[in-house]
Write a protein that holds these residues in place. Structure first.
Motif: not given
Length: 353
Positions: A310-315, A125-132, A79-85, A103-111
């Protein structure tokens, strides 16, 4: 033909030392055990000659940390808009000495489940799960219960307690209405949702929060929205359609709150086709601060989504918890980030008659 990976034993053999000695030198602990400078030089020269690379996962398993964070998103990376995350997350990880696996999933639950499992396999060590788009998740992979996790631009399902970071859409909705009221406007039309609280896209948490904030402020001022045009998706065609409909019915809107900039782009076009001017005939305020918002004439006044913050705060929250969980525990609940107003040229005081 695939070349064989160089092992620690290969380096030790080439340098004429034991594997334990080579390990101590390459891990930086050789001086502590008084290994001679000559041995240090032989081991490092052998490692460079053979092209040896340490197995960071194995090292991390022994240390109990790999200094890595997984970043799994639906469509944020493309995403051009959300890539700042991602840019914010990368910068924060680099500053803290961590590496980000993405990793990008395209929104699929299995992926998504496969991506999370892959991160676990790499011992992050940790995980960020991000949404557009800001939304409430219907479900989450059960694997998230096994490691520190932050939901970015998303809320957890009902009954799940996780750390969540989202833009303060509710406060931005309030501020949008306040901007128009302060400018003297009372004939306010909503494009994208409204006029009632139930008239918001079901899948859009941002739409619901923005609308809630707007209606609160308008009600406090004794103002009812003049009209509302709810849409399931917010595209320029819908913004044009809504404003065109108002004009077709003889209404020149005094002020518009568009629920995103793409709706505002369409609203601009409909007004200009009718020979009307922004902001002289109609003021517009919007949300997102899309790249083209500043190029419109006049430039669009809009609330920016602070993707990089948002992205920096998560990390930063993850790293703080990983490095000292007692002093900086990963607090459960929703953390909000202010949406700054980009004041430009699309909003003007109501003309006095």
């Amino acid at each position: 033909m695939t070349s064989k990976r160089v092992t620690l034993a290969d380096v030790a053999r080439h340098a004429g030392v034991s594997s334990s000695t080579a390990s101590l030198v390459l891990s930086g602990r050789g001086r502590e055990l008084r290994i001679s400078d000559a041995v240090h030089e032989r081991v490092r020269a052998a490692a460079e000659t053979l092209g040896y690379r340490r197995n960071t996962i194995s090292v991390g398993l022994r240390k109990g940390s790999t200094n890595t964070i997984g970043f799994v998103s639906d469509t944020v990376a493309s995403s051009q808009l959300a890539g700042g995350m991602i840019r914010g997350a990368l910068a924060a990880a680099r500053d803290s000495g961590f590496m980000l696996f993405m990793s990008e999933t395209g929104g699929g639950a299995a992926q998504e489940r496969q991506a999370v499992e892959a991160m676990l396999d790499h011992r992050v060590d940790g995980l960020i799960l991000a949404s557009m788009f800001t939304r409430q998740r219907d479900a989450l992979p059960e694997e998230l219960d096994t490691l520190p996790t932050v939901l970015l631009n998303a809320l957890p399902p009902e009954g799940r307690q996780l750390t969540s970071i989202i833009p303060d859409e509710h406060a931005a909705g309030r501020a949008a209405a306040e901007q128009l009221l302060t400018a003297g406007h009372r004939d306010i039309h909503l494009i994208g949702a409204g006029p009632g609280l139930a008239d918001a896209p079901a899948a859009s948490e941002a739409g619901h929060l923005r609308l809630t904030g707007m209606l609160e402020v308008l009600a406090e001022a004794g103002v009812t929205p003049a009209s509302g045009y709810p849409y399931r998706s917010w595209n320029p065609a819908h913004g044009w359609e809504a404003v065109h409909d108002l004009l077709e019915h003889g209404t020149v809107p005094e002020a518009l709150i568009c629920f995103n900039d793409r709706l505002a782009f369409g609203a601009y076009q409909a007004l200009q086709e009718a020979g009307l001017r922004v902001p002289e005939d109609a003021s517009i305020i919007s949300f997102d601060d899309a790249p083209l918002a500043g190029w419109l004439r006049p430039a669009l006044t809009t609330f920016a989504i602070p993707h990089r913050t948002l992205g920096s705060m998560a990390v930063d929250m993850l790293v703080a918890a990983l490095q000292d969980s007692e002093r900086h525990p990963l607090s459960r609940g929703v953390h909000t980030v202010d949406m700054p107003l980009r004041t430009r040229g699309s909003l003007a005081p109501r003309p006095t008659t």
